[in-house]
Enzyme design. Structure first.
Site, PDB file in Angstrom:
ATOM      1  N   GLN A 125       0.841  -1.206   0.000  1.00 59.03           N
ATOM      2  CA  GLN A 125       0.000   0.000   0.000  1.00 59.03           C
ATOM      3  C   GLN A 125       0.869   1.248   0.000  1.00 59.03           C
ATOM      4  O   GLN A 125       1.630   1.463   0.945  1.00 59.03           O
ATOM      5  CB  GLN A 125      -0.882   0.005   1.250  1.00 59.03           C
ATOM      6  CG  GLN A 125      -1.784   1.215   1.369  1.00 59.03           C
ATOM      7  CD  GLN A 125      -2.476   1.284   2.722  1.00 59.03           C
ATOM      8  OE1 GLN A 125      -1.841   1.110   3.747  1.00 59.03           O
ATOM      9  NE2 GLN A 125      -3.762   1.529   2.718  1.00 59.03           N
ATOM     10  N   GLY A 126       0.764   2.084  -1.025  1.00 55.52           N
ATOM     11  CA  GLY A 126       1.535   3.323  -1.105  1.00 55.52           C
ATOM     12  C   GLY A 126       0.642   4.518  -0.857  1.00 55.52           C
ATOM     13  O   GLY A 126       0.251   5.212  -1.812  1.00 55.52           O
ATOM     14  N   GLU A 243      -9.487  -1.693   5.654  1.00 58.52           N
ATOM     15  CA  GLU A 243      -8.301  -1.832   6.509  1.00 58.52           C
ATOM     16  C   GLU A 243      -8.683  -1.669   7.981  1.00 58.52           C
ATOM     17  O   GLU A 243      -8.127  -2.299   8.864  1.00 58.52           O
ATOM     18  CB  GLU A 243      -7.255  -0.780   6.092  1.00 58.52           C
ATOM     19  CG  GLU A 243      -5.903  -1.000   6.733  1.00 58.52           C
ATOM     20  CD  GLU A 243      -4.841  -0.016   6.230  1.00 58.52           C
ATOM     21  OE1 GLU A 243      -5.156   0.826   5.362  1.00 58.52           O
ATOM     22  OE2 GLU A 243      -3.703  -0.105   6.717  1.00 58.52           O
ATOM     23  N   GLU A 371      -5.287   8.159  17.769  1.00 58.65           N
ATOM     24  CA  GLU A 371      -5.930   9.480  17.902  1.00 58.65           C
ATOM     25  C   GLU A 371      -6.883   9.711  16.723  1.00 58.65           C
ATOM     26  O   GLU A 371      -7.985  10.252  16.889  1.00 58.65           O
ATOM     27  CB  GLU A 371      -4.871  10.598  17.943  1.00 58.65           C
ATOM     28  CG  GLU A 371      -4.029  10.640  19.218  1.00 58.65           C
ATOM     29  CD  GLU A 371      -2.915   9.599  19.259  1.00 58.65           C
ATOM     30  OE1 GLU A 371      -2.605   8.998  18.201  1.00 58.65           O
ATOM     31  OE2 GLU A 371      -2.356   9.372  20.345  1.00 58.65           O
TER      32      GLU A 371
HETATM   33  C1  FAD Z   1       3.892  -1.005  11.222  1.00 58.12           C
HETATM   34  C2  FAD Z   1       3.406   0.041  10.278  1.00 58.12           C
HETATM   35  C3  FAD Z   1       3.094  -0.316   8.986  1.00 58.12           C
HETATM   36  C4  FAD Z   1       2.668   0.658   8.086  1.00 58.12           C
HETATM   37  N1  FAD Z   1       2.402   0.264   6.805  1.00 58.12           N
HETATM   38  C5  FAD Z   1       2.001   1.197   5.909  1.00 58.12           C
HETATM   39  C6  FAD Z   1       1.779   0.819   4.551  1.00 58.12           C
HETATM   40  O1  FAD Z   1       1.940  -0.350   4.177  1.00 58.12           O
HETATM   41  N2  FAD Z   1       1.410   1.769   3.679  1.00 58.12           N
HETATM   42  C7  FAD Z   1       1.212   3.073   4.048  1.00 58.12           C
HETATM   43  O2  FAD Z   1       0.832   3.869   3.207  1.00 58.12           O
HETATM   44  N3  FAD Z   1       1.430   3.466   5.334  1.00 58.12           N
HETATM   45  C8  FAD Z   1       1.830   2.567   6.265  1.00 58.12           C
HETATM   46  N4  FAD Z   1       2.072   2.941   7.553  1.00 58.12           N
HETATM   47  C9  FAD Z   1       2.016   4.366   7.907  1.00 58.12           C
HETATM   48  C10 FAD Z   1       0.815   4.746   8.751  1.00 58.12           C
HETATM   49  O3  FAD Z   1      -0.377   4.744   8.006  1.00 58.12           O
HETATM   50  C11 FAD Z   1       1.135   6.144   9.324  1.00 58.12           C
HETATM   51  O4  FAD Z   1       2.265   6.005  10.182  1.00 58.12           O
HETATM   52  C12 FAD Z   1      -0.038   6.700  10.120  1.00 58.12           C
HETATM   53  O5  FAD Z   1      -1.103   7.026   9.257  1.00 58.12           O
HETATM   54  C13 FAD Z   1       0.387   7.959  10.919  1.00 58.12           C
HETATM   55  O6  FAD Z   1       0.991   8.883  10.070  1.00 58.12           O
HETATM   56  P1  FAD Z   1       2.426   9.511  10.439  1.00 58.12           P
HETATM   57  O7  FAD Z   1       3.359   8.417  10.798  1.00 58.12           O
HETATM   58  O8  FAD Z   1       2.810  10.426   9.337  1.00 58.12           O
HETATM   59  O9  FAD Z   1       2.180  10.342  11.780  1.00 58.12           O
HETATM   60  P2  FAD Z   1       1.552  11.807  11.857  1.00 58.12           P
HETATM   61  O10 FAD Z   1       0.362  11.901  10.986  1.00 58.12           O
HETATM   62  O11 FAD Z   1       2.644  12.798  11.665  1.00 58.12           O
HETATM   63  O12 FAD Z   1       1.053  11.825  13.361  1.00 58.12           O
HETATM   64  C14 FAD Z   1       1.971  12.056  14.456  1.00 58.12           C
HETATM   65  C15 FAD Z   1       1.147  12.054  15.735  1.00 58.12           C
HETATM   66  O13 FAD Z   1       0.193  13.131  15.706  1.00 58.12           O
HETATM   67  C16 FAD Z   1      -1.130  12.616  15.914  1.00 58.12           C
HETATM   68  N5  FAD Z   1      -2.083  13.355  15.084  1.00 58.12           N
HETATM   69  C17 FAD Z   1      -1.942  13.711  13.781  1.00 58.12           C
HETATM   70  N6  FAD Z   1      -3.056  14.337  13.351  1.00 58.12           N
HETATM   71  C18 FAD Z   1      -3.917  14.395  14.388  1.00 58.12           C
HETATM   72  C19 FAD Z   1      -5.237  14.914  14.560  1.00 58.12           C
HETATM   73  N7  FAD Z   1      -5.880  15.520  13.565  1.00 58.12           N
HETATM   74  N8  FAD Z   1      -5.811  14.761  15.774  1.00 58.12           N
HETATM   75  C20 FAD Z   1      -5.165  14.138  16.799  1.00 58.12           C
HETATM   76  N9  FAD Z   1      -3.908  13.627  16.699  1.00 58.12           N
HETATM   77  C21 FAD Z   1      -3.304  13.752  15.509  1.00 58.12           C
HETATM   78  C22 FAD Z   1      -1.075  11.172  15.469  1.00 58.12           C
HETATM   79  O14 FAD Z   1      -2.070  10.400  16.096  1.00 58.12           O
HETATM   80  C23 FAD Z   1       0.327  10.769  15.918  1.00 58.12           C
HETATM   81  O15 FAD Z   1       0.317  10.418  17.274  1.00 58.12           O
HETATM   82  C24 FAD Z   1       2.518   2.000   8.490  1.00 58.12           C
HETATM   83  C25 FAD Z   1       2.817   2.355   9.804  1.00 58.12           C
HETATM   84  C26 FAD Z   1       3.261   1.396  10.697  1.00 58.12           C
HETATM   85  C27 FAD Z   1       3.592   1.810  12.100  1.00 58.12           C
END
Ligand code: FAD
Length: 393
Positions: A125-126, A243, A371
């Site tokens: 998934q990208g 998902e 969150e």
């Molecule tokens: C094991 C694992 C596998 C993954 N696999 C995939 C994959 O295959 N494909 C893919 O596309 N992605 C994948 N991801 C990525 C995942 O979808 C993102 O890490 C997730 O959506 C959070 O985005 P971020 O890491 O950019 O954190 P951010 O969005 O930067 O968030 C940082 C923190 O701020 C909080 N936050 C952000 N916005 C808000 C809001 N509006 N209200 C309250 N709190 C908020 C979040 O909850 C978090 O605690 C994977 C992640 C993990 C850990």
């Protein structure tokens, strides 16, 4: 809620149990990605050849065309048989396939669904990017139309199983940078296309399963667009609803088995005073609570399956189960860690239970953080006022 097991369901359960007893692999899945790919595809192929792949997928694409209740029964029997975690087949089977069933055209379904079911391909998934995770609509990977192709440039991150994937559900920006969710397109990307570079990223356990993926003038034929150009947000919402809503049903069911394993571990583990860990009041209390919570989770899962009998795409209520499951799985693995490491005489921090605990920390991030799940529940299930933003992953 309407979930009654019919005579056919009971017969189906018996057949599934017998087949699983005879076919479940005895060796555990390997850690190394290439070996994992072979292991997972081999097991998927075995299930397909036995007639047990895609229980509720349409018959014309290789599925069994049975009900979601029978799919649930299969997951239950699968978990009790100790069958391997779905591993690198997760994206294809649990959200790319269901998204294609709901949103793709006939040619796309006919090409891809049988490949997934037959265990011939791995999907990834990208969606996430370095600056677009929770706020998915801000993603910047661009795709410009050139003749009958899209030309993609940009960067994705945390792309699970991408180093061994054949195809990707890729979300790109075809509109202007300011277009947010209105300018996105969901495409099927061939991971062997020229211009794709994959840089593996080890996780906290030192195991590589995700990566950063960059796209440099990658050409994707327009016929690989699922839905329409600029309407990818709706397709992506289907992907995320699977998902969050149904992809983890098997994991939810497996959790009960993990708790029973921990009960046994606590019965066998001695504390320094000679008593067994299960005789410790606090450990016993946590085990009992985990068992009760797993039963509550099972009831919530049954309710969601009952709902899926009438609504194919899971609604925002899926986030309630997803949130409850992801926090519970962390509590359960923390308990396993405390029993195994807390009472061990050598203070071994690297055993499988410590590893499971570290792995579980990612469950409240992937697929939308806890969150974000809380925001969805607050706004879309409980009808509370929206935050000052437009939409989130
Ligand atoms: C094991 C694992 C596998 C993954 N696999 C995939 C994959 O295959 N494909 C893919 O596309 N992605 C994948 N991801 C990525 C995942 O979808 C993102 O890490 C997730 O959506 C959070 O985005 P971020 O890491 O950019 O954190 P951010 O969005 O930067 O968030 C940082 C923190 O701020 C909080 N936050 C952000 N916005 C808000 C809001 N509006 N209200 C309250 N709190 C908020 C979040 O909850 C978090 O605690 C994977 C992640 C993990 C850990």
């Amino acid at each position: 809620m309407n979930l009654n097991f019919t005579k056919e369901d009971i017969e189906f359960r018996d057949e599934a149990r017998t087949w699983l007893e005879e076919h479940v692999p005895t060796e555990p899945p390997p850690d190394a990605l290439q070996a994992l790919r072979e292991f997972d595809l081999d097991w998927q192929r075995t299930q397909y050849e036995g007639g047990w792949a895609g229980i509720s997928w349409p018959k014309q694409y290789g599925g069994r065309g049975l009900s979601v209740i029978q799919q649930l029964i299969w997951h239950e029997e699968y978990a009790s048989a100790g069958a391997p975690n779905i591993g690198s087949c997760f994206v294809g089977m649990n959200h790319a396939g269901p998204t294609l069933i709901e949103c793709a055209n006939d040619a796309q379904k006919a090409e891809h669904l049988p490949l997934i079911l037959r265990g011939e391909v791995i999907w990834c998934q990208g969606f996430s990017e370095p600056d677009a995770g929770s706020d998915l609509a801000s993603l910047r990977t661009r795709a410009l139309i050139d003749g009958d192709e899209l030309v993609v440039n940009g960067r994705k991150i945390w792309t699970s199983y991408s180093p061994i994937a054949d195809f990707q559900e890729l979300l790109v920006r075809t509109g202007s940078l300011e277009s947010r969710h209105r300018g996105l397109t969901w495409v099927i990307c061939d991971m062997t296309a020229p211009g794709i570079t994959i840089r593996p990223i080890p996780n906290v356990n030192g195991i590589v399963h995700f990566a950063e993926v960059t796209y440099d003038e990658v050409r994707v034929p327009l016929e690989k667009v699922v839905g329409k150009i600029g309407e990818g947000w709706n397709v992506a919402m289907a992907t995320l609803s699977f998902e969050r809503g149904s992809a983890f049903i098997a994991h939810q069911i497996e959790l009960s088995r993990t708790i029973e394993d921990l009960m046994n571990l606590a019965r066998e583990t001695s504390m320094s005073d000679g008593r067994r860990a299960i005789e410790d009041d606090e450990t016993g209390r946590r085990l009992a609570l985990a068992r009760a919570e797993a039963s509550a989770l099972r009831a919530m899962t049954y309710r969601a399956v009952s709902r899926a009998l009438v609504e194919r795409r899971p609604g925002p209520e899926g986030s309630m189960i997803r949130l409850y499951y992801s926090e519970l799985v962390q509590r359960v693995h923390r308990l396993g860690y405390d029993i195994a490491v807390g009472y061990s005489t050598d203070g071994n921090l690297s055993g499988p239970l410590a590893r499971d605990y570290l792995d579980s920390l990612a469950r409240t991030i992937g697929g939308g953080s806890k969150e974000i799940q809380r925001n969805i529940i607050g706004e879309r299930v409980l009808g509370l006022p929206r935050q000052h933003r437009v939409e989130q992953q």
